[in-house]
Write a protein that holds these residues in place. Structure first.
Motif, mmCIF file in Angstrom:
data_model
loop_
_atom_site.group_PDB
_atom_site.id
_atom_site.type_symbol
_atom_site.label_atom_id
_atom_site.label_comp_id
_atom_site.label_asym_id
_atom_site.label_seq_id
_atom_site.Cartn_x
_atom_site.Cartn_y
_atom_site.Cartn_z
ATOM 1 N N ALA A 1 0.823 -1.211 0.000
ATOM 2 C CA ALA A 1 0.000 0.000 0.000
ATOM 3 C C ALA A 1 0.857 1.261 0.000
ATOM 4 N N LYS A 2 2.091 1.177 0.522
ATOM 5 C CA LYS A 2 2.977 2.340 0.514
ATOM 6 C C LYS A 2 3.241 2.814 -0.911
ATOM 7 N N ASP A 3 3.301 1.855 -1.852
ATOM 8 C CA ASP A 3 3.489 2.223 -3.256
ATOM 9 C C ASP A 3 2.294 3.030 -3.753
ATOM 10 N N LEU A 4 1.103 2.586 -3.390
ATOM 11 C CA LEU A 4 -0.122 3.283 -3.780
ATOM 12 C C LEU A 4 -0.142 4.697 -3.203
ATOM 13 N N ILE A 5 0.193 4.819 -1.932
ATOM 14 C CA ILE A 5 0.212 6.122 -1.258
ATOM 15 C C ILE A 5 1.210 7.056 -1.935
ATOM 16 N N TYR A 6 2.353 6.504 -2.313
ATOM 17 C CA TYR A 6 3.388 7.304 -2.996
ATOM 18 C C TYR A 6 2.884 7.804 -4.346
ATOM 19 N N TYR A 7 2.327 6.907 -5.138
ATOM 20 C CA TYR A 7 1.873 7.279 -6.476
ATOM 21 C C TYR A 7 0.746 8.312 -6.438
ATOM 22 N N LEU A 8 -0.091 8.242 -5.410
ATOM 23 C CA LEU A 8 -1.210 9.180 -5.315
ATOM 24 C C LEU A 8 -0.807 10.501 -4.667
ATOM 25 N N GLY A 9 0.424 10.579 -4.185
ATOM 26 C CA GLY A 9 0.907 11.819 -3.607
ATOM 27 C C GLY A 9 0.283 12.167 -2.275
ATOM 28 N N TRP A 10 -0.090 11.147 -1.502
ATOM 29 C CA TRP A 10 -0.685 11.392 -0.183
ATOM 30 C C TRP A 10 0.442 11.561 0.833
ATOM 31 N N ASN A 11 0.816 12.786 1.061
ATOM 32 C CA ASN A 11 1.935 13.059 1.954
ATOM 33 C C ASN A 11 1.522 13.163 3.411
ATOM 34 N N ASP A 12 0.235 13.356 3.650
ATOM 35 C CA ASP A 12 -0.226 13.536 5.031
ATOM 36 C C ASP A 12 -1.169 12.416 5.431
ATOM 37 N N LYS A 13 -1.106 12.017 6.683
ATOM 38 C CA LYS A 13 -2.069 11.080 7.229
ATOM 39 C C LYS A 13 -3.279 11.868 7.715
ATOM 40 N N LEU A 14 -4.271 11.182 8.277
ATOM 41 C CA LEU A 14 -5.475 11.823 8.816
ATOM 42 C C LEU A 14 -5.718 13.177 8.187
ATOM 43 N N SER A 15 -6.313 13.174 7.003
ATOM 44 C CA SER A 15 -6.407 14.354 6.145
ATOM 45 C C SER A 15 -6.799 15.605 6.904
ATOM 46 N N ASP A 16 -5.940 16.588 6.842
ATOM 47 C CA ASP A 16 -6.150 17.878 7.498
ATOM 48 C C ASP A 16 -6.711 18.845 6.485
ATOM 49 N N GLN A 17 -7.975 19.223 6.673
ATOM 50 C CA GLN A 17 -8.642 20.091 5.711
ATOM 51 C C GLN A 17 -8.490 21.574 6.054
ATOM 52 N N SER A 18 -7.781 21.915 7.162
ATOM 53 C CA SER A 18 -7.704 23.310 7.565
ATOM 54 C C SER A 18 -7.006 24.159 6.519
ATOM 55 N N GLY A 19 -5.942 23.603 5.907
ATOM 56 C CA GLY A 19 -5.245 24.358 4.874
ATOM 57 C C GLY A 19 -6.127 24.621 3.684
ATOM 58 N N LEU A 20 -6.901 23.605 3.292
ATOM 59 C CA LEU A 20 -7.824 23.789 2.181
ATOM 60 C C LEU A 20 -8.875 24.824 2.513
ATOM 61 N N GLN A 21 -9.435 24.761 3.716
ATOM 62 C CA GLN A 21 -10.476 25.705 4.088
ATOM 63 C C GLN A 21 -9.968 27.140 4.061
ATOM 64 N N SER A 22 -8.710 27.353 4.506
ATOM 65 C CA SER A 22 -8.169 28.707 4.488
ATOM 66 C C SER A 22 -7.995 29.208 3.065
ATOM 67 N N LYS A 23 -7.636 28.302 2.159
ATOM 68 C CA LYS A 23 -7.510 28.694 0.755
ATOM 69 C C LYS A 23 -8.871 29.034 0.160
ATOM 70 N N LEU A 24 -9.902 28.216 0.532
ATOM 71 C CA LEU A 24 -11.230 28.467 0.004
ATOM 72 C C LEU A 24 -11.822 29.752 0.548
ATOM 73 N N ALA A 25 -11.298 30.223 1.675
ATOM 74 C CA ALA A 25 -11.794 31.474 2.245
ATOM 75 C C ALA A 25 -11.329 32.680 1.447
ATOM 76 N N LEU A 26 -10.310 32.494 0.591
ATOM 77 C CA LEU A 26 -9.856 33.595 -0.238
ATOM 78 C C LEU A 26 -10.913 33.953 -1.270
ATOM 79 N N ASN A 27 -10.731 35.070 -1.910
ATOM 80 C CA ASN A 27 -11.744 35.586 -2.834
ATOM 81 C C ASN A 27 -11.585 34.960 -4.215
ATOM 82 N N PHE A 28 -11.917 33.701 -4.327
ATOM 83 C CA PHE A 28 -11.848 33.011 -5.604
ATOM 84 C C PHE A 28 -13.179 33.115 -6.337
ATOM 85 N N SER A 29 -13.104 32.996 -7.657
ATOM 86 C CA SER A 29 -14.329 32.790 -8.424
ATOM 87 C C SER A 29 -14.802 31.364 -8.197
ATOM 88 N N THR A 30 -16.043 31.079 -8.541
ATOM 89 C CA THR A 30 -16.575 29.713 -8.385
ATOM 90 C C THR A 30 -15.738 28.716 -9.170
#
Length: 363
Positions: free
Chosen positions: A280-309
């Motif tokens: 499974a480590k090969d799968l994780i590597y190929y998919l680029g999953w660098n973090d465990k227990l997905s942390d969505q805080s970084g994504l949420q802060s990016k989505l808070a920016l003034n982006f278009s839809t």
């Protein structure tokens, strides 16, 4: 009622997914289709006098009302092609179902989804691989999808439940039954952490022709498909081929050259239809999953920016993966020229980075 019209659209004889989408694009909603006049209906590509007459008769709406009774009684979620809750990975597959029936508590647009398929005649080797796969994936906040069939399917569901990994079974029949019946206890547990999904109305039996249709949903829902064990022919190979046609990543565990249950996996690897993984480590590597227990805080802060839809959509797609332009076109539905403009704007803002080979990642 709009829901009756949505169900009714899928019950019209001769109206498959392509015609249904053409009708929706033309009229804007299922309800508007049934309110249209005959000459208006026949303006749509593929809709002749026969199909137009079936729509105008409204007979399918009576059947849809019967289905609605079951849906309400059993608290089934109806996911329509134009709904926000419809699985977006699947939506952009050319033959995606117009409507899905779902019982469960997991978001089908979860950031990380893996489909696992394999032979119905799983060996001790295949069961061991399922155990190792789930143990390694557990910390990465993944949802695991399979087909609730004998063999590898039910094994991966059981292992997922054991490790509290959400798992979803895609079925080749209606939600009024479980096939095979012996898997009913497992299916009931899956409703507590995962779910059951189908495109077939209640009352549909598991006919042979339904399984390839089921397989395309398994392929389309996921970021990647893993083939654990597979014979030279069968549903696992069909699913892998469909996944390749959807431009999904396909991976397979190799097996002994004289083992019939590994013949399909070895063939997929040999013909470059699947990437070889030993762990499974090969799968994780190929998919680029660098973090465990997905942390969505970084994504949420990016989505808070003034982006278009449209920009926000790109950011969400890139939230956990690194993707090529071709896969971004597939996932977003934007044209290449439109996507290029959006990516350039995001790159200027420092939100995304362009990597060699026209590959992009979120900063």
């Amino acid at each position: 009622m709009s829901l009756i019209h949505k169900i009714g659209l899928t019950l019209i004889k001769g109206v498959g997914h392509v015609h249904a989408k053409n009708l929706l694009d033309h009229f804007g909603s299922a309800e508007a289709i049934f309110k249209a006049k005959g000459n208006q209906l026949m303006e749509v590509s593929g809709i002749g006098p026969v199909i137009s007459g079936l729509i105008l008769s409204n007979n399918v709406l009576k059947e849809a009302e019967k289905q609605l009774v079951f849906i309400r009684k059993h608290k089934v979620q109806v996911l329509f092609y134009t709904d926000i809750s419809y699985p977006q990975r699947l939506k952009y597959c050319h033959d995606a179902p117009v409507l899905l029936y779902y019982k469960g508590n997991i978001d089908l647009n979860h950031p990380r989804i893996i489909s696992v398929v394999g032979t119905r005649n799983a060996t001790a080797y295949g069961r061991m691989l399922c155990q190792q796969l789930t143990e390694s994936l557990a910390p990465y906040g993944v949802v695991i999808i399979s087909g609730l069939a004998y063999g590898i399917d039910v094994t991966i569901h059981k292992e997922s439940l054991h490790l509290n990994i959400p798992t979803i079974g895609v079925m080749a029949h209606g939600l009024d039954r479980i096939y095979p019946p012996s898997h009913k206890p497992i299916a009931q547990k899956m409703l507590l952490n995962g779910g059951l999904l189908t495109e077939f109305i209640p009352g549909t039996i598991p006919d042979k022709e339904n399984f390839p249709k089921r397989n395309r949903i398994i392929a389309g829902l996921a970021d990647a498909i893993v083939v654990v064990e597979a014979a030279g022919k069968g549903g696992a190979l069909i699913t892998a081929d469909i996944a390749n046609s959807y431009d999904r990543d396909v991976f397979a565990f190799p097996g002994r050259i004289n083992d019939p249950c590994s013949e399909g996996c070895n063939f997929l690897i040999k013909t470059h239809r699947a990437g070889l993984i030993n762990h499974a480590k090969d799968l994780i590597y190929y998919l680029g999953w660098n973090d465990k227990l997905s942390d969505q805080s970084g994504l949420q802060s990016k989505l808070a920016l003034n982006f278009s839809t449209e920009e926000q959509k790109i950011v969400e797609i890139l939230s956990d993966v690194t993707l090529s332009v071709d896969k971004l076109v597939l996932g977003s539905g934007f044209s290449q020229s439109k996507l290029a403009m959006l990516l350039l704007n995001l790159e200027i803002q420092g939100i995304v980075t362009a990597l060699p080979g026209k590959v992009y990642k979120l900063n």
